[in-house]
Scaffold this motif. Structure first.
Motif, short mmCIF file in Angstrom:
data_model
loop_
_atom_site.label_atom_id
_atom_site.label_comp_id
_atom_site.label_asym_id
_atom_site.label_seq_id
_atom_site.Cartn_x
_atom_site.Cartn_y
_atom_site.Cartn_z
N ARG A 106 12.19 63.97 58.60
CA ARG A 106 13.58 64.09 58.17
C ARG A 106 13.85 63.34 56.87
O ARG A 106 14.94 63.44 56.31
N ARG B 41 19.77 56.67 54.15
CA ARG B 41 19.46 57.98 54.74
C ARG B 41 17.96 58.22 54.92
O ARG B 41 17.56 59.03 55.77
N ASP B 42 17.13 57.57 54.10
CA ASP B 42 15.69 57.77 54.22
C ASP B 42 14.98 56.65 54.96
O ASP B 42 13.96 56.88 55.61
N ARG C 70 14.23 62.73 53.16
CA ARG C 70 14.52 63.74 52.14
C ARG C 70 13.99 63.38 50.76
O ARG C 70 14.00 64.20 49.86
N SER C 71 13.56 62.14 50.57
CA SER C 71 13.07 61.74 49.26
C SER C 71 11.86 62.58 48.88
O SER C 71 10.94 62.78 49.67
N ARG C 72 11.85 63.05 47.64
CA ARG C 72 10.77 63.90 47.15
C ARG C 72 9.80 63.14 46.25
O ARG C 72 8.96 63.74 45.59
#
Length: 398
Positions: A183, A7-8, A185-187
């Protein structure tokens, strides 16, 4: 797990691809703005190229600290949004003449440094350790494809439109990159203190100096960049003057590096799994350098020489790209996440900092000893890089 479903990683890959395509297209469109719209001379084109590259030396170490302080995703987003705005301003500012174009090139160069460091530092934060080779391979494959198609797209747009309008294509692609990477989402972030800038730059330098693996990578990078810059300075003279090749054939020979680099990118995930990182780095580098040595033995402008040059370039491009991806993956694996940005920036700074001296020495040796002798000497210098990598291979085996 395939990275195509990550997703990332997928937003990073899309952004990276769009950004590289924009960059390589701009390598054609921006100089053509200077030439066709502003009547720039060869010397003025040289100045434009210099101001675009100057930020590498001025800001790499600082950017490394910023990448480690902030989220690398944030730096990539800001960098490509900045480049989008710079290139969007070209059609409006071209009336101000070459000084405007110099400023635009310099500012774009600053954002390019930010993008390059942050993008390379981002991957280890997003994917697992055993996915680094695959991730680097996919990113480098996209870059290789952009390297082949970007200049053609840029040139085509200039012929269909005008050069200032064609620059807008890069602005759009940089905006697409910024939007895609936003986009992610990893923080994850390094979270180093926002104080002691000079100390943090020094920490990056000390980490590279004290770690045996990183020290070997830095030494190999310096040796390669210095020798390869000298080689490329001499190579064009060798093709056009020593072999007396027509300009169209010179272009064909130079273009043959591209497919080789693309093949090397595609193979770079499989080769370390099959042979190990150490063998790929050392032996692929040695073989590629031995292949390049053949160039200095060629004579004449016949079909045999042209075919040999193309084969040499394809093989060299493939093998050297496999080495580059393997070295990048190893550097990412041995570098703590908290200092990824500073280590990337330090190695880039040391390697790229030597390139002007390599170019000057290559030209000087060619003038003093002859083009063929200088080409042979520069190619011999490439062997210093795998020699440095043998120490890295031993450390990986321990």
């Amino acid at each position: 797990m395939s990275l195509w479903t990550h997703r990332d990683f997928v937003p990073l890959w899309i952004g990276h691809t769009a950004s590289q395509l924009a960059s390589f297209a701009a390598q054609v469109t921006l100089p053509l703005v200077a030439v066709t719209s502003l009547g720039a001379s060869a010397g003025q084109l040289g100045v434009l190229r210099a101001v675009e590259q100057l930020p590498v030396l001025l800001f790499s170490l600082l950017v490394g600290v910023l990448v480690d302080r902030w989220r690398s995703r944030t730096v990539v987003v800001v960098a490509d949004l900045g480049r989008a705005l710079v290139f969007a301003s070209v059609p409006l500012g071209v009336g101000l003449g070459l000084p405007f174009l110099y400023v635009a090139g310099f500012v774009a160069g600053v954002f390019t440094v930010c993008f390059d460091v942050a993008c390379m530092a981002a991957l280890p934060h997003l994917v697992a350790r055993d996915q680094l080779a695959q991730g680097n391979s996919m990113l480098e494959t996209a870059k290789s494809a952009a390297q082949i198609s970007g200049p053609a797209i840029g040139g085509g747009l200039v012929s269909l439109l005008t050069a200032p309008i064609a620059v807008l294509a890069s602005a759009v692609l940089f905006a697409v990159s910024s939007l895609s990477v936003s986009r992610i989402r990893s923080r994850s972030s390094s979270g180093i203190p926002a104080t002691g800038l000079v100390q943090q730059i020094g920490e990056g330098l000390r980490i590279v100096r004290r770690d045996a693996s990183l020290r070997a990578i830095a030494a190999a990078t310096c040796a390669y960049q210095f020798s390869f810059t000298a080689l490329t300075t001499i190579y064009l003279l060798f093709l056009s003057r020593t072999l007396d090749l027509p300009s169209a054939v010179v272009g064909l020979v130079l273009a043959s590096f591209g497919p080789g680099v693309l093949v090397g990118s595609l193979l770079s995930a499989w080769l370390p799994r099959r042979f190990g990182y150490g063998r790929v780095m050392v032996f692929a580098a040695l073989i590629s350098d031995m292949v390049m040595l053949v160039t200095s033995t060629l004579h004449g402008s016949g079909a045999a020489s042209i075919a040999a040059l193309i084969v040499i370039n394809v093989l060299y491009g493939a093998l050297s790209q496999a080495v580059d991806v393997a070295v990048t993956a190893v550097r990412q694996m041995v570098t703590p996440l908290a200092v990824q940005g500073r280590v990337v920036a330090t190695i880039n700074f040391l390697g790229m900092g030597l390139t002007p001296f390599g170019a000057l020495l290559g030209g000087a040796v060619a003038g003093a000893a002859g083009v063929r002798t200088a080409l042979l000497a520069a190619t011999a210098g490439l062997f210093l890089s795998p020699l440095c990598l043998t120490r890295l291979r031993r450390s990986l085996a321990e």
